[in-house]
Scaffold this active site. Sequence first.
Site, PDB file in Angstrom:
ATOM      1  N   ARG A 175     -13.644  -1.611  18.491  1.00  0.00           N
ATOM      2  CA  ARG A 175     -13.015  -2.387  19.574  1.00  0.00           C
ATOM      3  C   ARG A 175     -12.419  -1.451  20.623  1.00  0.00           C
ATOM      4  NH1 ARG A 175      -7.854  -2.788  20.533  1.00  0.00           N
ATOM      5  NH2 ARG A 175      -7.298  -1.897  18.519  1.00  0.00           N
ATOM      6  N   ARG A 176     -11.693  -0.432  20.153  1.00  0.00           N
ATOM      7  CA  ARG A 176     -11.096   0.506  21.100  1.00  0.00           C
ATOM      8  C   ARG A 176     -12.167   1.297  21.833  1.00  0.00           C
ATOM      9  NH1 ARG A 176      -6.810   2.042  16.661  1.00  0.00           N
ATOM     10  NH2 ARG A 176      -5.100   0.642  17.222  1.00  0.00           N
ATOM     11  N   THR A 193      -2.676  12.295   9.880  1.00  0.00           N
ATOM     12  CA  THR A 193      -3.997  12.934   9.984  1.00  0.00           C
ATOM     13  C   THR A 193      -4.543  12.803  11.403  1.00  0.00           C
ATOM     14  OG1 THR A 193      -4.427  12.354   7.683  1.00  0.00           O
ATOM     15  CG2 THR A 193      -6.338  12.943   9.019  1.00  0.00           C
ATOM     16  N   ARG A 194      -4.416  11.602  11.969  1.00  0.00           N
ATOM     17  CA  ARG A 194      -5.003  11.354  13.293  1.00  0.00           C
ATOM     18  C   ARG A 194      -4.301  12.163  14.383  1.00  0.00           C
ATOM     19  NH1 ARG A 194      -7.319   5.189  13.308  1.00  0.00           N
ATOM     20  NH2 ARG A 194      -8.020   5.201  11.161  1.00  0.00           N
ATOM     21  N   ARG A 216       0.859  -1.187   0.000  1.00  0.00           N
ATOM     22  CA  ARG A 216       0.000   0.000   0.000  1.00  0.00           C
ATOM     23  C   ARG A 216       0.895   1.237   0.000  1.00  0.00           C
ATOM     24  NH1 ARG A 216      -3.362  -0.447   5.211  1.00  0.00           N
ATOM     25  NH2 ARG A 216      -3.908   1.688   4.625  1.00  0.00           N
ATOM     26  N   SER A 228       0.551   4.054   1.875  1.00  0.00           N
ATOM     27  CA  SER A 228       0.643   4.876   3.082  1.00  0.00           C
ATOM     28  C   SER A 228       2.074   4.853   3.621  1.00  0.00           C
ATOM     29  CB  SER A 228      -0.320   4.355   4.158  1.00  0.00           C
ATOM     30  OG  SER A 228       0.180   3.153   4.721  1.00  0.00           O
ATOM     31  N   CYS A 276     -12.895  -7.483  10.741  1.00  0.00           N
ATOM     32  CA  CYS A 276     -11.909  -6.688  11.473  1.00  0.00           C
ATOM     33  C   CYS A 276     -12.468  -5.351  11.926  1.00  0.00           C
ATOM     34  CB  CYS A 276     -10.626  -6.484  10.663  1.00  0.00           C
ATOM     35  SG  CYS A 276     -10.804  -5.444   9.222  1.00  0.00           S
ATOM     36  N   ARG A 312     -11.060   8.692  10.790  1.00  0.00           N
ATOM     37  CA  ARG A 312     -10.369   7.914   9.762  1.00  0.00           C
ATOM     38  C   ARG A 312      -9.079   8.628   9.435  1.00  0.00           C
ATOM     39  NH1 ARG A 312     -12.103   4.826   5.372  1.00  0.00           N
ATOM     40  NH2 ARG A 312      -9.877   4.466   5.315  1.00  0.00           N
ATOM     41  N   LYS A 341      -3.552  -7.585  11.053  1.00  0.00           N
ATOM     42  CA  LYS A 341      -4.905  -7.319  11.574  1.00  0.00           C
ATOM     43  C   LYS A 341      -5.875  -6.893  10.468  1.00  0.00           C
ATOM     44  CE  LYS A 341      -4.288  -2.525  13.096  1.00  0.00           C
ATOM     45  NZ  LYS A 341      -4.361  -1.604  14.229  1.00  0.00           N
ATOM     46  N   ASP A 342      -5.344  -6.519   9.276  1.00  0.00           N
ATOM     47  CA  ASP A 342      -6.218  -6.157   8.147  1.00  0.00           C
ATOM     48  C   ASP A 342      -6.672  -7.371   7.338  1.00  0.00           C
ATOM     49  OD1 ASP A 342      -5.927  -3.444   8.741  1.00  0.00           O
ATOM     50  OD2 ASP A 342      -4.265  -3.169   7.324  1.00  0.00           O
ATOM     51  N   ASN A 350      -4.730   8.506   7.936  1.00  0.00           N
ATOM     52  CA  ASN A 350      -3.433   7.917   8.274  1.00  0.00           C
ATOM     53  C   ASN A 350      -2.933   8.475   9.612  1.00  0.00           C
ATOM     54  OD1 ASN A 350      -2.336  10.475   7.773  1.00  0.00           O
ATOM     55  ND2 ASN A 350      -1.814   9.973   5.663  1.00  0.00           N
TER      56      ASN A 350
END
Length: 319
Positions: free
Chosen positions: A129-130, A156-157, A11, A13, A244, A151, A81-82, A153
């Site tokens: 989940r979190r 951004t977060r 990917r 990112s 997921c 949402r 996890k993806d 990357n």
Amino acid sequence: MTERALRLGTRRSKLAMAQSGQVAQAVRQLTGRPVELVEITTYGDTSRENLAQIGGTGVFVTALRDALLRGDVDFAVHSLKDLPTAQPEDLTLAAIPPREDPRDALVARDGLTFDRLPSGARVGTGSPRRMAQLNAYARAHGLQIETVPIRGNIDTRIGYVHSGELDAVVLAAAGLNRIGRSDEVTDYLSVDFILPAPGQGALAIECTAAEADLAAALAELDDPHTRVAVTAERSLLAALEAGCSAPVGALADLLADGQAVHEMRLRGVVGNTDGSALVQLSTTGPVPQSHGDAIALGRELASEMLAKGAAGLMGERAL
């Protein structure tokens, strides 16, 4: 004549490129062959929708797998996890390297730890989940927080915290470590109060089943302890019939007595996103000696969780 370069699908990112770059380096050293990165855009990267709405499982993976099957790339690196829990027959998980830190990490303003967040703090996360576990922990400890779905990357977060839009965000520690930003973590969230996503912190290196020689070479990067742990975690997830994007946490720990690893503890949690109801169970047994044993351990814990009402906490069950 030099062998042609191996093409590693990744990917685009920053995190994916960092992870793939590390794997490419390891494969170069292992095989003596050049490795080139082939950037592939996935639906999960371009869509601005909430992960749960676009199907959650597999949105970052499908384009990479399609490129493998078309022969555009020789192997691919995924965040484990993806990956959907069902493994396609024509692809093989050649290696699961040693796991990074599986914990979730808090990046908060003013260096705050989770317990010191102000009343009403806005905490961003893209993960049900979190949310479920953060809200349950806050409820149990008399803290008032508001979880905010986000949402984007890592840049951004974390940007939401720097801009003052959010008081804190929760991210996977492994991702921050891999892109060299662990110095921004203000608190590591103990797995005793927030279980990570199944497979969190682990990578999966995949190639086509037909490429037996390549699979055998890549298998040198496999870590048997990590593989058995994440297999049990993903088996739990599959048995709960959850993708997921479902609010499921799981972690398998290998318990060592001095130097010898003798047991594995598998913990699982399912909760509704407001944290008002959680089903959290664990089981400890001998370290699974085979893939089948690891699968059985996950299924066993999942059936106990379902008996305690886990299904009702996951929203719509995937059919």
